[in-house]
Write a protein that holds these residues in place. Structure first.
Motif, PDB file in Angstrom:
ATOM      1  N   ASP A  45       0.790  -1.225   0.000  1.00  0.00           N
ATOM      2  CA  ASP A  45       0.000   0.000   0.000  1.00  0.00           C
ATOM      3  C   ASP A  45       0.826   1.281   0.000  1.00  0.00           C
ATOM      4  O   ASP A  45       0.422   2.279  -0.593  1.00  0.00           O
ATOM      5  CB  ASP A  45      -0.928   0.017   1.224  1.00  0.00           C
ATOM      6  N   THR A  52      -6.434   5.338  -0.267  1.00  0.00           N
ATOM      7  CA  THR A  52      -6.808   4.829   1.062  1.00  0.00           C
ATOM      8  C   THR A  52      -8.062   3.962   0.964  1.00  0.00           C
ATOM      9  O   THR A  52      -8.792   3.990  -0.040  1.00  0.00           O
ATOM     10  CB  THR A  52      -7.086   5.992   2.012  1.00  0.00           C
ATOM     11  N   SER A  53      -8.323   3.220   2.030  1.00  0.00           N
ATOM     12  CA  SER A  53      -9.533   2.386   2.079  1.00  0.00           C
ATOM     13  C   SER A  53     -10.783   3.239   1.887  1.00  0.00           C
ATOM     14  O   SER A  53     -11.722   2.837   1.181  1.00  0.00           O
ATOM     15  CB  SER A  53      -9.613   1.647   3.414  1.00  0.00           C
ATOM     16  N   GLU A  57     -13.519   3.005  -1.205  1.00  0.00           N
ATOM     17  CA  GLU A  57     -14.944   2.769  -0.949  1.00  0.00           C
ATOM     18  C   GLU A  57     -15.821   3.899  -1.494  1.00  0.00           C
ATOM     19  O   GLU A  57     -16.996   3.692  -1.805  1.00  0.00           O
ATOM     20  CB  GLU A  57     -15.189   2.619   0.557  1.00  0.00           C
TER      21      GLU A  57
END
Length: 310
Positions: A45, A52-53, A57
């Motif tokens: 990552d 980023t997560s 999303e």
């Protein structure tokens, strides 16, 4: 049936492509296809500057976190997977937005390089095998260095199979234009983010410092503990490769960080070289700090003017 729509945002590392991609996806009801050769890997990552997560999303992303770090991924894989995704996203009534800096991947997709035809109709692999037998692995590796320095750095000269495959891919990138479609299969528009070198290089240096702060050395160590081999394709990419050399005592930590910065700046330079082969790019000048809202507004204006949103 008309050609499938696709919008592309490309540019060298650290120019703010990801932020622009997410904003544009919101504006166009789009889904993002990563055009970056490293974002496919899980658990890698930091050095890859993966979104980023929360960002992943926020908008649907594809070709991110789909492979284990020990697996290989190349331009042929990307072209096949991206073509399917473009079809599926269009079928959902959405706009596929390819975001990434790997020029060969995007060029091969948009210009419909026929890798199968090239491979089937040539004796390139046999010729390279014979060359290695006659001249030696180091001479073969030298040939790769002249075609793709980044791949040559990643691959050991005794890894003959991968060196040959890398030469094939590099030569396909240069020569397969003899086997590409006369017309692109896509109704595509390509935007490029351009930042002057005097702004981009300090930004790259700062980004590397942030990666170190975020745990680049720890992440690399964790990958090794997970059983990822040092000879894995992904571990030979910028950032991980230099940290591995530091682990082996080849230089101190400060020198390691400097080497990552230098390698990243050189990579940005090579990215621009690729983009020169893509005269259809609509360039947008990026300042410091980047202002994604302004750049995306320009993209929307151009797309509407070119009637690419209909």
């Amino acid at each position: 049936m008309g050609r499938l729509k696709v919008v592309v945002i490309l540019g060298p590392t650290a120019t703010g492509k990801s932020n622009c991609g997410i904003l544009l996806a919101h504006k166009l009801n789009g889904e993002i296809i990563s055009g970056d050769s490293m974002l496919v890997y899980k658990n890698m990552d930091i050095a890859t500057a993966k979104p980023t997560s929360a960002e992943l999303e926020e908008v649907e992303h594809h070709l991110v976190n789909i492979l284990e770090p020990n697996e290989n991924f190349n331009v042929v894989d990307f072209k096949a997977r991206a073509a399917i995704l473009i079809n599926e996203i269009n079928a959902r009534g959405k706009v596929p937005i390819i975001v990434g800096g790997t020029g060969l991947y995007i060029k091969a997709l948009l210009e419909d390089y026929d890798f199968a035809q090239t491979q089937a109709s040539s004796n390139l692999r046999t010729d390279l095998e014979n060359y290695a037998i006659k001249e030696g692995n180091k001479a073969l590796h030298k040939k790769l260095e002249g075609l793709d320095k980044e791949a040559a750095i990643r691959l050991h000269y005794n890894d003959r199979r991968r060196v040959i495959r890398a030469i094939e891919v590099a030569m396909e990138g240069e020569e397969v234009s003899q086997s590409h479609a006369k017309e692109t299969p896509y109704d595509a528009y390509v935007f490029g983010l351009h930042m002057p070198r005097e702004l981009l290089y300090p930004r790259i240096n700062k980004r590397v410092d942030n990666m170190v702060e975020a745990g680049l050395f720890e992440e690399t160590g964790h990958l090794l503990k997970m059983g990822v081999g040092e000879d894995a394709q992904a571990m030979k990419s910028i950032g991980y490769r230099q940290v591995l050399e530091y682990f082996h005592g080849e230089y101190d930590k400060d020198t390691c960080v400097d080497k990552i910065k230098q390698a990243t700046r050189n990579f940005a330079k090579r990215q621009f070289t690729w983009y020169k082969k893509m005269p259809y790019i609509h360039w947008i000048e990026v300042g410091e700090p980047p202002m994604p809202e302004i750049y995306v507004a320009e993209m929307i204006r151009v797309l509407e003017q070119k009637r690419k949103l209909r």
